[in-house]
Design a protein around this motif. Sequence first.
Motif, PDB file in Angstrom:
ATOM      1  N   GLU A 100      72.437 -69.993  19.435  1.00  0.00           N
ATOM      2  CA  GLU A 100      71.355 -69.432  18.634  1.00  0.00           C
ATOM      3  C   GLU A 100      71.706 -69.470  17.156  1.00  0.00           C
ATOM      4  O   GLU A 100      72.873 -69.514  16.780  1.00  0.00           O
ATOM      5  CB  GLU A 100      71.100 -67.972  19.023  1.00  0.00           C
ATOM      6  CG  GLU A 100      70.424 -67.838  20.356  1.00  0.00           C
ATOM      7  CD  GLU A 100      70.045 -66.399  20.625  1.00  0.00           C
ATOM      8  OE1 GLU A 100      69.450 -66.168  21.658  1.00  0.00           O
ATOM      9  OE2 GLU A 100      70.354 -65.530  19.786  1.00  0.00           O
ATOM     10  N   GLY A 101      70.700 -69.417  16.323  1.00  0.00           N
ATOM     11  CA  GLY A 101      70.958 -69.388  14.890  1.00  0.00           C
ATOM     12  C   GLY A 101      69.662 -69.288  14.117  1.00  0.00           C
ATOM     13  O   GLY A 101      68.581 -69.111  14.702  1.00  0.00           O
ATOM     14  N   TYR A 102      69.780 -69.430  12.818  1.00  0.00           N
ATOM     15  CA  TYR A 102      68.607 -69.268  11.970  1.00  0.00           C
ATOM     16  C   TYR A 102      67.771 -70.546  11.942  1.00  0.00           C
ATOM     17  O   TYR A 102      68.294 -71.622  11.673  1.00  0.00           O
ATOM     18  CB  TYR A 102      69.043 -68.907  10.557  1.00  0.00           C
ATOM     19  CG  TYR A 102      67.887 -68.776   9.605  1.00  0.00           C
ATOM     20  CD1 TYR A 102      67.023 -67.687   9.678  1.00  0.00           C
ATOM     21  CD2 TYR A 102      67.638 -69.746   8.651  1.00  0.00           C
ATOM     22  CE1 TYR A 102      65.952 -67.573   8.819  1.00  0.00           C
ATOM     23  CE2 TYR A 102      66.556 -69.634   7.781  1.00  0.00           C
ATOM     24  CZ  TYR A 102      65.721 -68.545   7.877  1.00  0.00           C
ATOM     25  OH  TYR A 102      64.653 -68.426   7.031  1.00  0.00           O
ATOM     26  N   ALA A 103      66.511 -70.425  12.265  1.00  0.00           N
ATOM     27  CA  ALA A 103      65.581 -71.549  12.149  1.00  0.00           C
ATOM     28  C   ALA A 103      64.203 -70.978  11.878  1.00  0.00           C
ATOM     29  O   ALA A 103      63.674 -70.221  12.696  1.00  0.00           O
ATOM     30  CB  ALA A 103      65.557 -72.356  13.439  1.00  0.00           C
ATOM     31  N   MET A 104      63.648 -71.301  10.722  1.00  0.00           N
ATOM     32  CA  MET A 104      62.355 -70.720  10.353  1.00  0.00           C
ATOM     33  C   MET A 104      61.325 -71.809  10.109  1.00  0.00           C
ATOM     34  O   MET A 104      61.477 -72.619   9.194  1.00  0.00           O
ATOM     35  CB  MET A 104      62.535 -69.869   9.088  1.00  0.00           C
ATOM     36  CG  MET A 104      61.238 -69.350   8.503  1.00  0.00           C
ATOM     37  SD  MET A 104      60.384 -68.217   9.619  1.00  0.00           S
ATOM     38  CE  MET A 104      61.320 -66.717   9.269  1.00  0.00           C
ATOM     39  N   PRO A 105      60.262 -71.853  10.944  1.00  0.00           N
ATOM     40  CA  PRO A 105      59.200 -72.834  10.694  1.00  0.00           C
ATOM     41  C   PRO A 105      58.522 -72.528   9.352  1.00  0.00           C
ATOM     42  O   PRO A 105      58.330 -71.369   9.010  1.00  0.00           O
ATOM     43  CB  PRO A 105      58.215 -72.601  11.847  1.00  0.00           C
ATOM     44  CG  PRO A 105      58.978 -71.824  12.859  1.00  0.00           C
ATOM     45  CD  PRO A 105      59.994 -71.033  12.121  1.00  0.00           C
ATOM     46  N   LEU A 106      58.181 -73.566   8.610  1.00  0.00           N
ATOM     47  CA  LEU A 106      57.549 -73.389   7.302  1.00  0.00           C
ATOM     48  C   LEU A 106      56.107 -73.866   7.363  1.00  0.00           C
ATOM     49  O   LEU A 106      55.787 -74.830   8.067  1.00  0.00           O
ATOM     50  CB  LEU A 106      58.302 -74.199   6.244  1.00  0.00           C
ATOM     51  CG  LEU A 106      59.787 -73.876   6.104  1.00  0.00           C
ATOM     52  CD1 LEU A 106      60.448 -74.854   5.142  1.00  0.00           C
ATOM     53  CD2 LEU A 106      59.978 -72.446   5.623  1.00  0.00           C
ATOM     54  N   ASP A 107      55.256 -73.172   6.623  1.00  0.00           N
ATOM     55  CA  ASP A 107      53.867 -73.641   6.564  1.00  0.00           C
ATOM     56  C   ASP A 107      53.754 -74.750   5.511  1.00  0.00           C
ATOM     57  O   ASP A 107      54.743 -75.148   4.907  1.00  0.00           O
ATOM     58  CB  ASP A 107      52.919 -72.470   6.293  1.00  0.00           C
ATOM     59  CG  ASP A 107      53.188 -71.794   4.962  1.00  0.00           C
ATOM     60  OD1 ASP A 107      53.895 -72.404   4.129  1.00  0.00           O
ATOM     61  OD2 ASP A 107      52.709 -70.666   4.758  1.00  0.00           O
ATOM     62  N   ARG A 108      52.535 -75.229   5.277  1.00  0.00           N
ATOM     63  CA  ARG A 108      52.357 -76.369   4.360  1.00  0.00           C
ATOM     64  C   ARG A 108      52.909 -76.074   2.978  1.00  0.00           C
ATOM     65  O   ARG A 108      53.453 -76.927   2.305  1.00  0.00           O
ATOM     66  CB  ARG A 108      50.870 -76.686   4.228  1.00  0.00           C
ATOM     67  CG  ARG A 108      50.304 -77.317   5.469  1.00  0.00           C
ATOM     68  CD  ARG A 108      49.617 -78.659   5.179  1.00  0.00           C
ATOM     69  NE  ARG A 108      49.267 -79.281   6.450  1.00  0.00           N
ATOM     70  CZ  ARG A 108      48.242 -78.877   7.179  1.00  0.00           C
ATOM     71  NH1 ARG A 108      47.464 -77.920   6.746  1.00  0.00           N
ATOM     72  NH2 ARG A 108      47.984 -79.459   8.333  1.00  0.00           N
ATOM     73  N   ALA A 109      52.770 -74.801   2.555  1.00  0.00           N
ATOM     74  CA  ALA A 109      53.209 -74.438   1.211  1.00  0.00           C
ATOM     75  C   ALA A 109      54.715 -74.185   1.146  1.00  0.00           C
ATOM     76  O   ALA A 109      55.242 -73.873   0.096  1.00  0.00           O
ATOM     77  CB  ALA A 109      52.455 -73.190   0.755  1.00  0.00           C
TER      78      ALA A 109
END
Lengths: 844, 267
Positions: A100-109
Amino acid sequence: MRIVTVLRRGLAARKARGLATAGAVAAAAAFLASSHILTDTVDAGIKQQADAATAGVSAVVTDARGFGGSVLTGAPTLPAALVDRVRGVPGVVAAEGVVEGYAMPLDRAGHATSALGGLGLSIPADARLRLVDLRSGRWPEAPDQIVVDGGTAASLHLAPGAVLRVALSRGVQTFAVVGTVGFGGAQNVAGLSVVGFAPTAAAALLGSGDKVAAVEAVGAAGVDPAALQARIAKAVGGDYTVRTGAQQAAQVVSQVGSVTGTIGAVLQVFAFVSVVVAALLIANIFAVTVAQRTRELALLRCVGAGRLQLARLVLAEASLIGLAGAAVGLPLGLAVTTALRWGFDHFGLPLPAGPTVVAARTVTLCFVVGPGISVLAAASAARRASRSRPMAALAASSTEDHAGRLSWWRSTIAIVALTGGAALEAKADGMAPAGLGSILILLGVGLAGPALVRPLTAAPRAAMAAVSGFCGRLAGRQMTREPRRVAGTAGTLAVAVATVSIVAAMAACLVSESESDVRRSLHADLVASTTAGSGATLDQSAVQRIAALPGVAHVTGLSCGIFKAPGDSEKACGIDPATLPADVDPGVTGGRLADLAAPGTMAVSALAAQRDGWHLGQSIPITFPLGGTRDVRIAALYDNEQVLGAFLIPESDYLTAYPPQDQGLEELLIRTRPGHTAQARQAVAAALAAYPQATLDDRAGFAARAAQGFRLLATIMTALLALSLLIGVLAVITSLALSVLERTREIGLLRAVGAEAGHIRALIRSEALATVATGTFTGVVLGLPIGWALARAVMDGHLPGPPSIPVLLLAVVVPATFATGLLAAVAPARRAVRISVLQALRAE
Amino acid sequence: MTMIAAAGLTKSYGAEPNAVPALRGVDVGIPAGTFTAVMGPSGSGKSTLLHCLSGLDGVDAGSVRIGGTEITGLAERALTRLRRERIGFVFQAFNLLPTLTARENIVLPLELTGRRPDAAHFDTVVTLLGLADRLEHRPSQLSGGQAQRVATARALITRPDVVFADEPTGNLDRRTGRELLDLLRRSVVELGQTVVMVTHDPAAAARTDRVVLLADGRIVDDVAGPSAAEVLRRLEDLDAEATADAAEPPLTAHPVATPASTPEAGS
């Protein structure tokens, strides 16, 4: 005796005040109910998700020592070799390590999709070990393929085949979305954004090296999970916890629950305050009712009603109204819950979904507390009613001056409570004495209330006389004539305002202290920081990229991780004592920071040392995630903990004591070349575009950001508590309405001698405003020092700066209270204006 | 000069067909500087007449002029102003604001519009009513007679066209009541004040210049320079007529609202 008939008729005759009382009970019950419904619903939602997530898994192995980690598993400290050991246990048919770890989906902006954090995890190759269900598409197999949770997919309008940018510790990377997943019936877990990676690629992408966060195992058909758990436990040894799937689900529930529990606790504090305020309001209404009904009650006594019958009459009325209030409050609570959920969703804190849970406990609580506070609040009124002597009461005129004199016991208790509370408050350095002191002070002021009305209302009365002339003066006279009622009304409001002030003052002090801490200590020109608690980090690649930029002189990365001290679990950061002072001055008060060059040493903030009872030179047995327990010597004490945290160890020690994932950097302290700061800032900001989890600030900006947490919490608390002000305003309305009703003759007389509607309105408005002003100022004057004292107690007595004034409170809450005070006068004033001379002459 | 002129006053309470007529065409003129008593059995309409003459209540038909001003069509604001500036009231009970001192109660009508009382007139009124040493007392510290004197002073302070007194001695003992009537009388004689008083007490009526007797909403008698015996006789005549008309027992005067004393129960 048909005392019941008297009761029923009495209630029917005083509809307005019955409604006001029931309304107060309903409001309190609604807040009480919603705080419980919300926490119960959230808990049930989490439980459902957790059960679904661990349904197929027979056993889960995690780090036994509790070094944090995600809500699903544990700290990423388990050696990969452990997987083979578990696989070798008889009865285990499949076992895999979960990364496990840090993963953040990003929006278009390029913005993060969840305010709570992003969780990246490996999707086990064995279908039985997967914690998630596939909703659409397929499982990831290649390193550039991922699955995302249903919630994120919906909010970003993602379908299999889409392309998604994901922020990782090592920078932003683009992936192909091949599927969406859910957790049982839920879209995601605890509001986190979840990204699933192919098992072979996850370790590299998430930076976990050769460590895993958990080992999951499936047993052969027919093997009892408990037996399998025991066998695995024996094989892996005491450093690890082995849970069955069901136990792991319960663990997840308690982990997530502790996060949402904070929200529940805040709501409960708020519910408690509204219950207290409502009780004060009800007590006030009943006191007035009984005073007004003295004649009626005395007449009942004349015709032979016993003392107890009268007390019962009042109490029965109170409990009926309380029951009605509770019955309305419960459904109202459901509505409040819905509104709160919407609010949390709206502010990016989605609460775990699930069917709304109204526990029997919630219903019972409502129906006990509703009539309970009503009866308790009416108790003293009932006692007074039972004491009424037939003749005395019939002869009594309701127009006499009631002096604000207190009985000797009441003054004694008030003085003892006030002096005791003030003494406790003055030198309190812990939460318990400070809290007790605050309660004592509030109690003392409450008891002394009627005697304080004359001095406390002096200024507002003078102001009203100056503004509204004769009518203002008349209103002032009215207030000193009924000190008990004014004390009750203004006191109710004061409690509500004081609560808000306490929170605001506390927050202002803590904000200002944390800001000045940063100003004192920070020498670096720029700071790139990740949101604390989100799990977001940067890896060394960020340091290298920024250090190479023009205008940048030096970059220091700060990694921090959890360690265990006896009885405590804290977070230490690794530093290089030689270069640190150029970036940050911790304000060493004892020992030497340079001593941290030696291994096995630690520098501790003076505050934390005092809290834990540690002192300079002492050796403390400390357990780090890797390498077990060792003695660590305290080499220095320091003051400024806002930038560096409260515990520092040598960088070299940190590298060996923490697993790869904890080597991620939480802060980058950046020094620029003299004269190149602006240019460097631009270059760094451009470089950080690849690391959207980090925010770049200059010194002042970082100082403000460091205090943001306090500020946000304080704003939420203030907003919630401000609702209790509404109950306070309700108290003003009822009190005024009763006062108008009581003074029908007087108002009629004023009309007879030529008072116009405007005069009467000015009279009522002045009374409302002066009462509101008294309540508000008393609340603020009580609340601010108590807030300061509490803030000092939170900081264990270390609050070097002067007390801060919560500007927001004074600028928003106080004028708002005044405005509502004016509104509170509208209905009673209209009623007063409608009183005609003839009607008044006919009135009894 | 006629201070109050009322013509064809008609007033009923309640809606048709159950309306109860209170005044059935009353014509009355009150000359300036006179002391007039309005008398009659209970339900004769004497209080209603006072309310209509003073603009406290509207009329169904007819006209009321005070000092030349027609008041029946006036809006509420104008009526309020009229009450403040041209009418004084003395009621039976609850005449004073308990939070104000005697002095403040007296100047209340002036204070409402921020006017300063004329010091000479204030002294005249206070001296006339013998209140000089009571000015700083609160109503709760005054006797019933003193309170009514303060109320009378308040009614006189604006130099009104007319003072309306509704049973001003109703709550006073005989001697105090007589004193108050003497003071009202003196205000008429010494200040030229016009006073209209509703009373059921023939002894009180005997201190006035003129008694207007009402029965069933009509003026049935008008006695100038009355004596108590004369008034009593005429009232008894009215009662007798009423008994003969309705074959009912005679109406008693106002029952005095004193509760029967009962020994304390249950203790």
